[in-house]
Design a protein around this motif. Structure first.
Motif, PDB file in Angstrom:
ATOM      1  N   ILE A  75     120.818  40.818   0.471  1.00  0.00           N
ATOM      2  CA  ILE A  75     120.257  42.110   1.224  1.00  0.00           C
ATOM      3  C   ILE A  75     120.123  43.300   0.402  1.00  0.00           C
ATOM      4  N   PRO A  76     121.187  43.375  -0.185  1.00  0.00           N
ATOM      5  CA  PRO A  76     121.351  44.957  -1.086  1.00  0.00           C
ATOM      6  C   PRO A  76     120.007  44.881  -1.988  1.00  0.00           C
ATOM      7  N   ARG A  77     119.846  43.887  -2.882  1.00  0.00           N
ATOM      8  CA  ARG A  77     118.655  43.864  -3.839  1.00  0.00           C
ATOM      9  C   ARG A  77     117.492  43.833  -3.253  1.00  0.00           C
ATOM     10  N   MET A  78     117.109  43.153  -2.094  1.00  0.00           N
ATOM     11  CA  MET A  78     116.197  42.988  -1.414  1.00  0.00           C
ATOM     12  C   MET A  78     115.816  44.595  -0.861  1.00  0.00           C
ATOM     13  N   LEU A  79     116.698  45.041  -0.467  1.00  0.00           N
ATOM     14  CA  LEU A  79     116.497  46.727   0.285  1.00  0.00           C
ATOM     15  C   LEU A  79     116.033  47.429  -0.959  1.00  0.00           C
ATOM     16  N   TRP A  80     116.879  47.348  -2.093  1.00  0.00           N
ATOM     17  CA  TRP A  80     116.455  48.168  -3.441  1.00  0.00           C
ATOM     18  C   TRP A  80     115.051  47.924  -3.599  1.00  0.00           C
ATOM     19  N   ILE A  81     114.561  46.607  -3.722  1.00  0.00           N
ATOM     20  CA  ILE A  81     113.140  46.324  -4.022  1.00  0.00           C
ATOM     21  C   ILE A  81     112.301  47.098  -3.004  1.00  0.00           C
ATOM     22  N   LEU A  82     112.931  46.757  -1.746  1.00  0.00           N
ATOM     23  CA  LEU A  82     111.858  47.251  -0.721  1.00  0.00           C
ATOM     24  C   LEU A  82     111.546  48.727  -0.998  1.00  0.00           C
ATOM     25  N   GLY A  83     112.955  49.513  -1.052  1.00  0.00           N
ATOM     26  CA  GLY A  83     112.736  51.118  -1.181  1.00  0.00           C
ATOM     27  C   GLY A  83     111.890  51.424  -2.411  1.00  0.00           C
ATOM     28  N   ASP A 118     109.279  49.524  -3.844  1.00  0.00           N
ATOM     29  CA  ASP A 118     108.202  49.424  -3.288  1.00  0.00           C
ATOM     30  C   ASP A 118     107.704  50.356  -2.305  1.00  0.00           C
ATOM     31  N   ILE A 119     108.214  50.997  -1.532  1.00  0.00           N
ATOM     32  CA  ILE A 119     107.614  52.187  -0.528  1.00  0.00           C
ATOM     33  C   ILE A 119     107.508  53.375  -1.294  1.00  0.00           C
ATOM     34  N   VAL A 120     108.451  53.890  -2.352  1.00  0.00           N
ATOM     35  CA  VAL A 120     108.099  55.015  -3.104  1.00  0.00           C
ATOM     36  C   VAL A 120     106.528  54.553  -3.876  1.00  0.00           C
ATOM     37  N   GLU A 180     100.723  55.357  -4.700  1.00  0.00           N
ATOM     38  CA  GLU A 180      99.437  54.461  -4.775  1.00  0.00           C
ATOM     39  C   GLU A 180      98.458  54.914  -3.920  1.00  0.00           C
ATOM     40  N   VAL A 181      98.831  54.971  -2.302  1.00  0.00           N
ATOM     41  CA  VAL A 181      98.107  55.296  -1.322  1.00  0.00           C
ATOM     42  C   VAL A 181      97.622  56.757  -1.382  1.00  0.00           C
ATOM     43  N   ALA A 182      98.388  57.586  -1.563  1.00  0.00           N
ATOM     44  CA  ALA A 182      98.186  59.071  -2.076  1.00  0.00           C
ATOM     45  C   ALA A 182      97.036  59.349  -3.022  1.00  0.00           C
ATOM     46  N   ARG A 183      97.234  58.666  -4.141  1.00  0.00           N
ATOM     47  CA  ARG A 183      96.361  58.415  -5.293  1.00  0.00           C
ATOM     48  C   ARG A 183      94.800  57.874  -4.814  1.00  0.00           C
ATOM     49  N   ARG A 184      94.860  56.884  -4.022  1.00  0.00           N
ATOM     50  CA  ARG A 184      93.671  56.225  -3.574  1.00  0.00           C
ATOM     51  C   ARG A 184      92.858  57.269  -2.358  1.00  0.00           C
ATOM     52  N   VAL A 185      93.733  57.715  -1.600  1.00  0.00           N
ATOM     53  CA  VAL A 185      93.080  58.637  -0.606  1.00  0.00           C
ATOM     54  C   VAL A 185      92.610  60.091  -1.093  1.00  0.00           C
ATOM     55  N   LEU A 186      93.328  60.616  -2.211  1.00  0.00           N
ATOM     56  CA  LEU A 186      92.658  61.818  -2.671  1.00  0.00           C
ATOM     57  C   LEU A 186      91.768  61.401  -3.719  1.00  0.00           C
ATOM     58  N   SER A 206     108.359  43.188   9.578  1.00  0.00           N
ATOM     59  CA  SER A 206     108.442  44.588   9.467  1.00  0.00           C
ATOM     60  C   SER A 206     108.453  45.084   8.237  1.00  0.00           C
ATOM     61  N   ILE A 207     108.807  44.547   7.082  1.00  0.00           N
ATOM     62  CA  ILE A 207     108.792  44.965   5.913  1.00  0.00           C
ATOM     63  C   ILE A 207     107.409  45.368   5.326  1.00  0.00           C
ATOM     64  N   ILE A 208     106.515  44.447   5.578  1.00  0.00           N
ATOM     65  CA  ILE A 208     105.140  44.455   5.081  1.00  0.00           C
ATOM     66  C   ILE A 208     104.648  45.697   5.863  1.00  0.00           C
ATOM     67  N   THR A 209     104.846  46.012   7.202  1.00  0.00           N
ATOM     68  CA  THR A 209     104.431  47.159   7.746  1.00  0.00           C
ATOM     69  C   THR A 209     104.832  48.300   7.351  1.00  0.00           C
ATOM     70  N   LEU A 210     106.312  48.300   7.015  1.00  0.00           N
ATOM     71  CA  LEU A 210     106.925  49.419   6.384  1.00  0.00           C
ATOM     72  C   LEU A 210     106.502  50.082   5.018  1.00  0.00           C
ATOM     73  N   THR A 211     105.938  49.172   4.347  1.00  0.00           N
ATOM     74  CA  THR A 211     105.430  49.439   3.079  1.00  0.00           C
ATOM     75  C   THR A 211     104.067  50.001   3.403  1.00  0.00           C
ATOM     76  N   PRO A 212     103.802  51.043   2.843  1.00  0.00           N
ATOM     77  CA  PRO A 212     102.210  52.027   2.997  1.00  0.00           C
ATOM     78  C   PRO A 212     101.377  51.037   2.113  1.00  0.00           C
TER      79      PRO A 212
END
Length: 165
Positions: free
Chosen positions: A64-72, A74-76, A81-87, A115-121
């Motif tokens: 869990i801790p490693r996966m949460l680190w990877i998820l965090g 990936d979210i950043v 990436e989304v901001a760059r694409r939108v702008l 949930s993880i997939i949806t959390l990731t922008p």
């Protein structure tokens, strides 16, 4: 008397929770609200007991801790990436849907994955197939579908399969 109580209230904690939440959701406590809370406290657990429940089996929690680190992380990165694409220029955005084949069979693990997939922008879980073997995912910028599938399976599904065997 005990049998009657179990028939009317198959889950006393659920009944009490429904009763209390109904009263908390209303702005005032009146006889009408109290009677409605009592009715819901009796009816909802009766229907809930008829649902097919699948209890969570928990495996290795050390992932869990490693996966949460990877998820965090990936979210950043996904936010950037989304901001760059939108702008940037609109023509560079290539949204699309992909079916991700699932190896995980535990419904709780599948719920965590969606949930993880949806959390990731930039990604959104859309549909789980009836046989629970495929997940439809919308990707904001879909260049290489197989790369996205491989990333989801490697970074999220594999650890979840250890957590939810």
């Amino acid at each position: 008397m005990g049998r009657l109580r179990r028939r009317l209230f198959p889950s006393l904690p659920l009944s009490l929770t429904v009763f209390c939440f109904w009263l908390l959701l209303n702005s005032e406590i009146s006889w009408g609200h109290t009677l409605m809370a009592l009715l819901l406290a009796v009816v909802i657990p009766l229907f809930a007991t008829r649902l097919d429940r699948e209890f969570a089996r928990i495996g290795r929690l050390r992932r869990i801790p490693r996966m949460l680190w990877i998820l965090g992380w990936d979210i950043v990165l996904s936010n950037i990436e989304v901001a760059r694409r939108v702008l940037g220029p609109e023509r560079e955005i290539t949204p699309g849907f992909i079916w991700v084949p699932l190896d995980i069979g535990n419904i709780h693990g599948i719920a965590a994955l969606t949930s993880i997939i949806t959390l990731t922008p930039g990604t959104l879980s859309a549909v789980l197939s009836d046989n629970r073997r495929y997940l439809l995912v919308h990707v904001f910028n879909l260049k290489d579908p197989q790369e996205v599938i491989d990333q989801i399976k490697r970074r999220y599904e594999a650890p979840l399969m250890e957590i939810f065997p």
